[in-house]
Design a protein around this motif. Structure first.
Motif, PDB file in Angstrom:
ATOM      1  N   GLY A   7    -105.461  10.517  54.380  1.00 40.39           N
ATOM      2  CA  GLY A   7    -104.772   9.825  53.288  1.00 40.39           C
ATOM      3  C   GLY A   7    -104.996  10.480  51.938  1.00 40.39           C
ATOM      4  N   GLU A  11    -103.587   1.079  58.940  1.00 41.91           N
ATOM      5  CA  GLU A  11    -102.359   1.869  58.999  1.00 41.91           C
ATOM      6  C   GLU A  11    -101.141   0.966  58.865  1.00 41.91           C
ATOM      7  OE1 GLU A  11    -101.957   4.712  62.099  1.00 41.91           O
ATOM      8  OE2 GLU A  11    -104.041   5.364  61.973  1.00 41.91           O
ATOM      9  N   ASN A  52    -105.273  10.047  65.663  1.00 42.39           N
ATOM     10  CA  ASN A  52    -104.999  10.302  64.237  1.00 42.39           C
ATOM     11  C   ASN A  52    -106.198  10.952  63.555  1.00 42.39           C
ATOM     12  OD1 ASN A  52    -102.875  10.256  62.515  1.00 42.39           O
ATOM     13  ND2 ASN A  52    -102.870   8.046  62.180  1.00 42.39           N
ATOM     14  N   ALA A  73     -96.126  12.233  62.767  1.00 39.02           N
ATOM     15  CA  ALA A  73     -96.244  12.739  61.400  1.00 39.02           C
ATOM     16  C   ALA A  73     -95.134  12.180  60.520  1.00 39.02           C
ATOM     17  CB  ALA A  73     -96.168  14.267  61.405  1.00 39.02           C
ATOM     18  N   ASN A 133    -105.989  12.152  59.837  1.00 39.43           N
ATOM     19  CA  ASN A 133    -105.472  11.297  58.782  1.00 39.43           C
ATOM     20  C   ASN A 133    -106.555  10.962  57.769  1.00 39.43           C
ATOM     21  OD1 ASN A 133    -104.025   9.604  57.189  1.00 39.43           O
ATOM     22  ND2 ASN A 133    -103.410   8.215  58.812  1.00 39.43           N
ATOM     23  N   SER A 151     -99.766  12.884  59.633  1.00 38.13           N
ATOM     24  CA  SER A 151    -100.281  11.604  60.104  1.00 38.13           C
ATOM     25  C   SER A 151     -99.369  10.458  59.698  1.00 38.13           C
ATOM     26  CB  SER A 151    -101.678  11.352  59.528  1.00 38.13           C
ATOM     27  OG  SER A 151    -102.535  12.453  59.723  1.00 38.13           O
ATOM     28  N   ARG A 152     -99.699   9.278  60.208  1.00 41.59           N
ATOM     29  CA  ARG A 152     -99.050   8.050  59.781  1.00 41.59           C
ATOM     30  C   ARG A 152     -99.898   7.396  58.687  1.00 41.59           C
ATOM     31  NH1 ARG A 152     -96.573   5.266  65.256  1.00 41.59           N
ATOM     32  NH2 ARG A 152     -95.345   7.083  65.936  1.00 41.59           N
ATOM     33  N   PRO A 153     -99.288   6.954  57.612  1.00 40.22           N
ATOM     34  CA  PRO A 153    -100.056   6.576  56.418  1.00 40.22           C
ATOM     35  C   PRO A 153    -100.898   5.303  56.578  1.00 40.22           C
ATOM     36  CG  PRO A 153     -97.761   7.061  55.884  1.00 40.22           C
ATOM     37  CD  PRO A 153     -97.846   6.990  57.362  1.00 40.22           C
ATOM     38  N   TYR A 154    -101.945   5.251  55.759  1.00 38.17           N
ATOM     39  CA  TYR A 154    -102.745   4.045  55.575  1.00 38.17           C
ATOM     40  C   TYR A 154    -102.184   3.224  54.413  1.00 38.17           C
ATOM     41  CZ  TYR A 154    -106.575   5.308  58.722  1.00 38.17           C
ATOM     42  OH  TYR A 154    -107.332   5.587  59.833  1.00 38.17           O
ATOM     43  N   ARG A 198    -100.288  11.643  54.256  1.00 37.34           N
ATOM     44  CA  ARG A 198    -100.665  13.015  54.558  1.00 37.34           C
ATOM     45  C   ARG A 198     -99.695  13.500  55.629  1.00 37.34           C
ATOM     46  NH1 ARG A 198    -106.276  16.228  55.756  1.00 37.34           N
ATOM     47  NH2 ARG A 198    -105.609  17.089  57.736  1.00 37.34           N
ATOM     48  N   THR A 257    -110.537   5.442  56.143  1.00 35.29           N
ATOM     49  CA  THR A 257    -109.874   5.831  57.384  1.00 35.29           C
ATOM     50  C   THR A 257    -110.828   5.660  58.562  1.00 35.29           C
ATOM     51  OG1 THR A 257    -110.602   8.122  57.170  1.00 35.29           O
ATOM     52  CG2 THR A 257    -108.525   7.531  56.103  1.00 35.29           C
TER      53      THR A 257
END
Length: 468
Positions: free
Chosen positions: A122, A155, A117, A165, A120, A140-143, A137, A85
């Motif tokens: 992950g 991401e 972020n 989120a 984040n 957050s916005r995912p990886y 998670r 991240t």
């Protein structure tokens, strides 16, 4: 001077230390025989700090650690890697801790105060959709992570999504392939702002609706049926003012009842949500479905605060009996008034969490559920037959099971006909194993045990991806 590592608080009033361990095991040791039907990969993620944290850290603040067991014609290989991240890369460049307490930017080093972020990591759910693997998670916005190498790819792409989120517990519609999601604190701050959003089978955003929750509380998991949505808000309350004082993100309020919202799946959450009071605290959902006027959701519920590392508003941490979750069927009879609509039906002996099902039956009436049994000293994997009420148990001695994941024997196999994978922690040996169980009856002897010559950090949630 370098900082030292402190133990962090985990679930069940336990304390752990980070392991900071990446590994490759080509050709794992196997006891038993790997079923020929298992061709693919089992991905998981959890939290493990690479750099020291502040004191009084919690497991939810760990850097994401993704792991994979690859199955290939009876052979199994293993790998685990940190999710790279922006947060972890910044600390690696500085070669020291830069981030403070869980979701509290006011405890960070000033050099990273503006990193987008920020939270984040992950570290909660390894989740596959439209051929891509994401590390989720809830704040957050995912990886994205490469399925073959576990390299972090950056991401994901989310179109015109406004919410910052995406829940760590999305629901895949087995009929349409849609990715159903939501976000609380959807604007990035601990407020009542929330977003319901849906991506189609190809990952394209097709719906987003904003609304307000009754209070700024924790919403870790939810239920989606073919006709309804169920959104539980737990009385762990977030506060910006408390964060500015350097205090924890959540505070348990025993005087605030949990609020569970129920609405038609095609409705507007801002106007169509009915909010009900439901006693206890839940974290995860086994499944949900609609039967006429009744919306049924199966979930582990504790009498008090099962998120034991968060104190209540009086500074008190829960005692062990308050934290123990029991698989419970919650029924909302929408034909009745709010104060009469809710009934609760706990399953005798079904103490534990991390519930899973045969995902082909998600959002619909189903028969079989699995969970990590934690009826100490009895530990293992539990299996519930919702038609008969029978409970079957795969018992472990000197060990504990993590989340069980079900894989059908074939695409058209009957419900429960397949295999359950569960990672097992061996306490005395300080090693980890992956057990393969019979999905029809987990109480039978394990079909196979895949052994790692070391212990792994605790992972939360994962998924099986068949070989394409």
């Amino acid at each position: 001077m370098p900082e030292i590592f402190h133990p962090f608080a985990s679930f069940g009033l336990q304390e752990r230390m980070p392991m900071r361990f990446e590994a490759d095991v080509f050709e794992c040791e196997v006891e038993g025989e790997i079923p020929a039907e298992l061709q693919g990969a089992y991905f998981r993620t959890g939290g493990d700090r690479q750099y020291p944290s502040l004191e009084d850290d919690i497991i939810l603040n760990g850097d994401g650690m993704v792991s994979a067991f690859w199955f290939d014609d009876g052979h199994v290989s293993f790998r685990n890697r940190y999710v790279q991240t922006e947060r972890l890369k910044a600390e690696r460049a500085a070669r020291r801790r830069l981030y403070g307490h869980y979701r509290n930017k006011y405890t960070d080093d000033p050099s990273v105060s503006n990193l987008p972020n920020r939270d984040n990591t992950g570290n909660t759910y390894a989740f596959e959709h439209h051929g891509e693997l994401f590390m989720l998670r809830e704040d957050s916005r995912p990886y994205r992570v490469d399925m073959e190498t576990l390299d972090t790819l950056g991401e994901g792409q989310w179109g015109d999504l406004r919410s910052t989120a995406l829940t760590a517990h999305p629901k895949i519609d087995p009929v349409t392939g849609e990715w159903w999601s939501y976000g609380v604190f959807a604007g990035g701050e601990p407020t009542t702002d929330a977003s319901l959003h849906v991506f189609d089978k190809d990952g394209k955003l097709v719906r987003e609706q904003w609304f307000h929750t009754p209070f700024p509380g924790l919403a870790h998991d939810w239920g989606v049926t073919r006709e309804h949505i169920v959104l539980p808000i737990m009385p762990l309350v977030a506060s910006e003012a408390r964060l500015r004082q350097g205090k924890p993100y959540y505070e348990y309020d025993p005087d605030q009842p949990a609020k569970w919202g129920v609405m038609p799946r095609d409705g507007d959450p801002a106007t169509d949500m009915r909010w009900f009071d439901v006693p206890g605290v839940m974290g995860h959902v086994m499944n949900a479905y609609t039967d006429g006027d009744k919306v049924i959701i199966d979930t582990p519920i504790s009498p008090g605060n099962c998120f034991s590392f968060f104190a209540d508003k009086n500074g008190r941490f829960p005692e062990m009996p308050e934290t123990i979750t029991q698989i419970t069927r919650v029924v909302f009879d929408l034909s009745k008034s709010d104060d009469e609509a809710v009934s609760m039906h706990p399953v005798a002996g079904a103490l534990g969490d991390m519930p899973k099902i045969d995902d082909r039956y998600a959002m619909s009436k189903y028969r079989t559920g699995y969970f990590a049994l934690r009826a100490f000293p009895q530990m293992g994997v539990g299996q519930i037959d919702w038609e008969t009420g029978e409970l079957k148990v795969y018992e472990l001695e000197g060990a504990a099971a993590q989340e069980p994941v079900f894989i059908p024997r074939s695409p058209d196999a009957p419900e429960g006909d397949g295999f359950v994978l569960t990672v097992v922690d061996r306490f005395a040996d300080k090693t980890t194993e992956l057990h393969i169980l019979d999905g029809n009856d987990v109480s039978r002897e394990a079909i196979a045990r895949i052994k790692l010559p070391f212990a792994m950090p605790m992972a939360f949630h994962g998924c099986w991806v068949p070989r394409s």
